[in-house]
Design a protein around this motif. Structure first.
Motif, PDB file in Angstrom:
ATOM      1  N   THR A 139       0.814  -1.218   0.000  1.00 25.83           N
ATOM      2  CA  THR A 139       0.000   0.000   0.000  1.00 25.83           C
ATOM      3  C   THR A 139       0.849   1.271   0.000  1.00 25.83           C
ATOM      4  O   THR A 139       0.312   2.376  -0.082  1.00 25.83           O
ATOM      5  N   TRP A 140       2.165   1.116   0.102  1.00 26.51           N
ATOM      6  CA  TRP A 140       3.050   2.281   0.221  1.00 26.51           C
ATOM      7  C   TRP A 140       3.101   3.057  -1.083  1.00 26.51           C
ATOM      8  O   TRP A 140       3.114   2.492  -2.182  1.00 26.51           O
ATOM      9  N   THR A 141       3.148   4.385  -0.968  1.00 23.53           N
ATOM     10  CA  THR A 141       3.397   5.261  -2.114  1.00 23.53           C
ATOM     11  C   THR A 141       4.550   6.190  -1.762  1.00 23.53           C
ATOM     12  O   THR A 141       4.818   6.475  -0.580  1.00 23.53           O
ATOM     13  N   LYS A 142       5.232   6.660  -2.761  1.00 21.79           N
ATOM     14  CA  LYS A 142       6.424   7.469  -2.561  1.00 21.79           C
ATOM     15  C   LYS A 142       6.124   8.689  -1.692  1.00 21.79           C
ATOM     16  O   LYS A 142       5.143   9.408  -1.926  1.00 21.79           O
ATOM     17  N   GLY A 143       6.938   8.903  -0.687  1.00 26.28           N
ATOM     18  CA  GLY A 143       6.769  10.020   0.235  1.00 26.28           C
ATOM     19  C   GLY A 143       6.085   9.641   1.526  1.00 26.28           C
ATOM     20  O   GLY A 143       6.152  10.386   2.505  1.00 26.28           O
ATOM     21  N   ASP A 144       5.402   8.474   1.552  1.00 24.12           N
ATOM     22  CA  ASP A 144       4.729   8.018   2.767  1.00 24.12           C
ATOM     23  C   ASP A 144       5.700   7.283   3.682  1.00 24.12           C
ATOM     24  O   ASP A 144       6.781   6.839   3.258  1.00 24.12           O
ATOM     25  N   THR A 145       5.308   7.125   4.945  1.00 25.92           N
ATOM     26  CA  THR A 145       6.063   6.293   5.876  1.00 25.92           C
ATOM     27  C   THR A 145       5.578   4.863   5.750  1.00 25.92           C
ATOM     28  O   THR A 145       4.371   4.608   5.837  1.00 25.92           O
ATOM     29  N   PRO A 146       6.473   3.918   5.517  1.00 25.07           N
ATOM     30  CA  PRO A 146       6.042   2.516   5.374  1.00 25.07           C
ATOM     31  C   PRO A 146       5.365   2.010   6.642  1.00 25.07           C
ATOM     32  O   PRO A 146       5.583   2.529   7.748  1.00 25.07           O
ATOM     33  N   SER A 147       4.545   0.979   6.507  1.00 23.29           N
ATOM     34  CA  SER A 147       3.836   0.428   7.656  1.00 23.29           C
ATOM     35  C   SER A 147       4.788  -0.207   8.655  1.00 23.29           C
ATOM     36  O   SER A 147       4.462  -0.342   9.835  1.00 23.29           O
ATOM     37  N   ARG A 148       5.993  -0.594   8.195  1.00 26.46           N
ATOM     38  CA  ARG A 148       7.010  -1.115   9.104  1.00 26.46           C
ATOM     39  C   ARG A 148       8.353  -0.505   8.735  1.00 26.46           C
ATOM     40  O   ARG A 148       8.736  -0.495   7.564  1.00 26.46           O
ATOM     41  N   THR A 149       9.054   0.014   9.731  1.00 27.32           N
ATOM     42  CA  THR A 149      10.362   0.628   9.464  1.00 27.32           C
ATOM     43  C   THR A 149      11.507  -0.132  10.117  1.00 27.32           C
ATOM     44  O   THR A 149      12.661   0.226   9.940  1.00 27.32           O
ATOM     45  N   GLY A 150      11.197  -1.188  10.850  1.00 30.31           N
ATOM     46  CA  GLY A 150      12.216  -2.026  11.464  1.00 30.31           C
ATOM     47  C   GLY A 150      12.249  -3.401  10.830  1.00 30.31           C
ATOM     48  O   GLY A 150      11.344  -3.785  10.071  1.00 30.31           O
ATOM     49  N   ASN A 151      13.299  -4.153  11.140  1.00 32.84           N
ATOM     50  CA  ASN A 151      13.460  -5.510  10.606  1.00 32.84           C
ATOM     51  C   ASN A 151      13.386  -5.525   9.088  1.00 32.84           C
ATOM     52  O   ASN A 151      12.693  -6.345   8.476  1.00 32.84           O
ATOM     53  N   ILE A 152      14.114  -4.599   8.464  1.00 31.76           N
ATOM     54  CA  ILE A 152      14.157  -4.510   7.007  1.00 31.76           C
ATOM     55  C   ILE A 152      15.239  -5.454   6.491  1.00 31.76           C
ATOM     56  O   ILE A 152      16.369  -5.427   6.981  1.00 31.76           O
ATOM     57  N   THR A 153      14.906  -6.283   5.526  1.00 31.33           N
ATOM     58  CA  THR A 153      15.873  -7.212   4.952  1.00 31.33           C
ATOM     59  C   THR A 153      16.074  -6.890   3.476  1.00 31.33           C
ATOM     60  O   THR A 153      15.330  -6.105   2.883  1.00 31.33           O
ATOM     61  N   HIS A 154      17.071  -7.525   2.889  1.00 34.30           N
ATOM     62  CA  HIS A 154      17.463  -7.191   1.518  1.00 34.30           C
ATOM     63  C   HIS A 154      16.622  -7.968   0.506  1.00 34.30           C
ATOM     64  O   HIS A 154      16.621  -9.204   0.518  1.00 34.30           O
ATOM     65  N   PRO A 155      15.927  -7.260  -0.402  1.00 36.59           N
ATOM     66  CA  PRO A 155      15.072  -7.947  -1.382  1.00 36.59           C
ATOM     67  C   PRO A 155      15.843  -8.558  -2.544  1.00 36.59           C
ATOM     68  O   PRO A 155      15.259  -9.272  -3.359  1.00 36.59           O
ATOM     69  N   GLY A 156      17.147  -8.277  -2.628  1.00 37.66           N
ATOM     70  CA  GLY A 156      17.941  -8.793  -3.742  1.00 37.66           C
ATOM     71  C   GLY A 156      18.956  -9.833  -3.340  1.00 37.66           C
ATOM     72  O   GLY A 156      19.729 -10.309  -4.175  1.00 37.66           O
TER      73      GLY A 156
END
Length: 472
Positions: free
Chosen positions: A98-115
């Motif tokens: 649901t994220w759009t550019k400029g918004d704060t993502p629903s989760r900002t912790g526990n981010i992992t690498h998509p690549g």
């Protein structure tokens, strides 16, 4: 032109080629918070590239991202680019897409690498990750001479200190070097206590013992009594090694005191981290053929206006000054541009007979926290009639006031640092002050000194006032 070898270092470090496309980070959720899969303290700047700092070959996420015109779409969000069982949205903190550019993502912790398929050491992910992911911490270091019987391995470590729960901290502590005899410092190796926070280390040689650094203290970016960089480390580097014919003179009659500057990076704001990392210095009493020195170029008189997207500052060491500074050729072994947080680009050019013959340093996406050093194999000859031009580019769009040259974090600098040999034929600096080069300033000081001998006090004060007006 001599071939340049770029590598991650510290600071002396140390200082990682940050060429990532920063604007692309804002096109995906948490694009500036994707960490290295093995080193949580290190942000993977080029999320879509195999090279951590951007540029070069794309990783699987980068290919998919480019296929969506570098836009966060439902298809890209729902895809599992690296094949580790988690969608790109789940890895980047947007599981519902649901994220759009400029918004704060629903989760900002526990981010992992998509690549990058994780865990990287699993058989499945080893097959899917088509390039080597560096998870080492310097265990593979070796340098000719470190195992010699008379080599002194001198290890210093920061007193065990609590790491602040903030993203960036610079911590310094002073240490003594052996002073019983002359030594050549020819190699440095990291001693890593807490790999979750250690980002880079820079070692400064000091002219005298500096008070206030007997224990760990938070420190700034510059100390005029400890400005000579003798070594360093950054994440991904096993250590630093000089070739067998040269080293830095330390010990009796030379540097006997150093300040070790540690950069801690704690992007997860963990509150209970401690660290006592340090460095091992390899010293030999068998002095080598060449003594290494340190050359400083750049500009010390400038003001950066606010709201500038690319403000350029240049410092020139002209032929007329360099030939007074050098008694013979010197040989440049490494180069580095130093700015603070407004710096975006850095370049050092080497001229001969009016033409650029070498570009010693050229980084199009500078970051103070990711120092870059260029090393030269073989070293580059600098002749007395050559010229050096140091160029710094600053971005001040977020500033509301002028930013001046100075030592504080909120100030700016524009310096080129070069290591060279032999130190006996070289010079410590060749800096510009506005439109004047260092030799012109020294000549003017000499003129004032000579003129002052026959002047009254009032006339001397008037002359000094005029000098200050001219140099504003």
């Amino acid at each position: 032109m001599a071939q340049a070898l770029f590598r991650l270092v510290l600071a002396f470090s140390l200082l990682a080629l940050c060429t990532s496309y920063k604007n692309y980070q804002t096109n995906i959720p948490n694009g500036d918070a994707v960490t290295h899969p093995c080193k949580e303290n290190l942000v993977w700047q080029g999320v879509g590239h195999e090279f951590m700092l951007g540029g070069g070959k794309r990783n699987p996420f980068g290919e998919d991202f480019a296929g969506q015109s570098h836009t966060w779409t439902d298809d890209l969000c729902q895809d599992d680019s690296d094949g580790d069982g988690r969608t790109n949205g789940e890895e980047l903190g947007d599981p519902s897409c649901t994220w759009t550019k400029g918004d704060t993502p629903s989760r900002t912790g526990n981010i992992t690498h998509p690549g990058i398929c994780e865990p990287t050491d699993s058989d499945d992910c080893k097959a899917k990750n088509a390039w080597e992911i560096d998870c080492s911490e310097g265990d593979d270091f070796w340098c000719e001479g470190v195992d010699d019987q008379d080599t002194v391995a001198h290890t210093v470590r920061l007193d065990n200190t609590k790491v602040p729960a903030r993203e960036t901290t610079y911590m310094c502590q002073g240490f003594s070097l052996p002073s019983d005899k002359e030594y050549h410092l020819f190699a440095v190796k990291p001693v890593i206590d807490n790999a979750y926070v250690m980002h880079h280390t820079i070692v400064y040689g000091c002219k005298t013992k500096i008070e206030g650094f007997d224990g760990p203290v938070e420190c700034g970016m510059y100390n005029e009594d400890c400005e000579d960089m003798l070594g360093g480390w950054t994440v991904g580097s096993a250590g630093e090694c000089q070739t067998s014919d040269r080293g830095f003179l330390v010990g009796k009659g030379h540097y006997t005191y150093i300040i070790v500057e540690q950069h801690w990076n704690n992007p997860l704001l963990v509150a209970d981290y401690y660290d006592s990392s340090g460095m091992t210095f390899y010293l030999t009493p068998n002095l080598r053929q060449y003594n290494m020195g340190y050359l400083l170029t750049g500009q010390e008189e400038f003001v950066i206006p606010p709201k500038e997207s690319a403000y350029i500052v240049t410092g020139t060491c002209p032929e007329s000054c360099l030939k007074r500074k050098l008694t013979d050729s010197i040989y440049i072994t490494s180069a580095h541009v130093h700015m603070h947080y407004l710096g975006t680009k850095g370049k050092i050019e080497h001229y001969r007979d009016g033409e650029v013959i070498n570009t010693w340093f050229d980084v199009a996406s500078y970051s103070y926290d990711l120092p870059v050093f260029t090393e030269f194999y073989p070293p580059i000859e600098l002749k007395p009639n050559d010229k050096i031009v140091t160029t710094c580019t600053f971005q001040s769009l977020d500033q509301s006031e002028d930013t001046k040259y100075g030592a504080a974090t909120s100030d700016e600098m524009c310096y080129g640092f070069m290591n060279y040999y032999p130190v006996e034929t070289g010079t410590g600096s060749c800096i510009s002050y506005g439109s004047y080069d260092e030799c012109e300033i020294l000549d003017y000081y000499e003129y004032l000194d000579n003129a002052a001998n026959g002047l009254s006090q009032s006339a001397l004060l008037a002359m000094m006032s005029l000098f200050l007006i001219l140099c504003r």
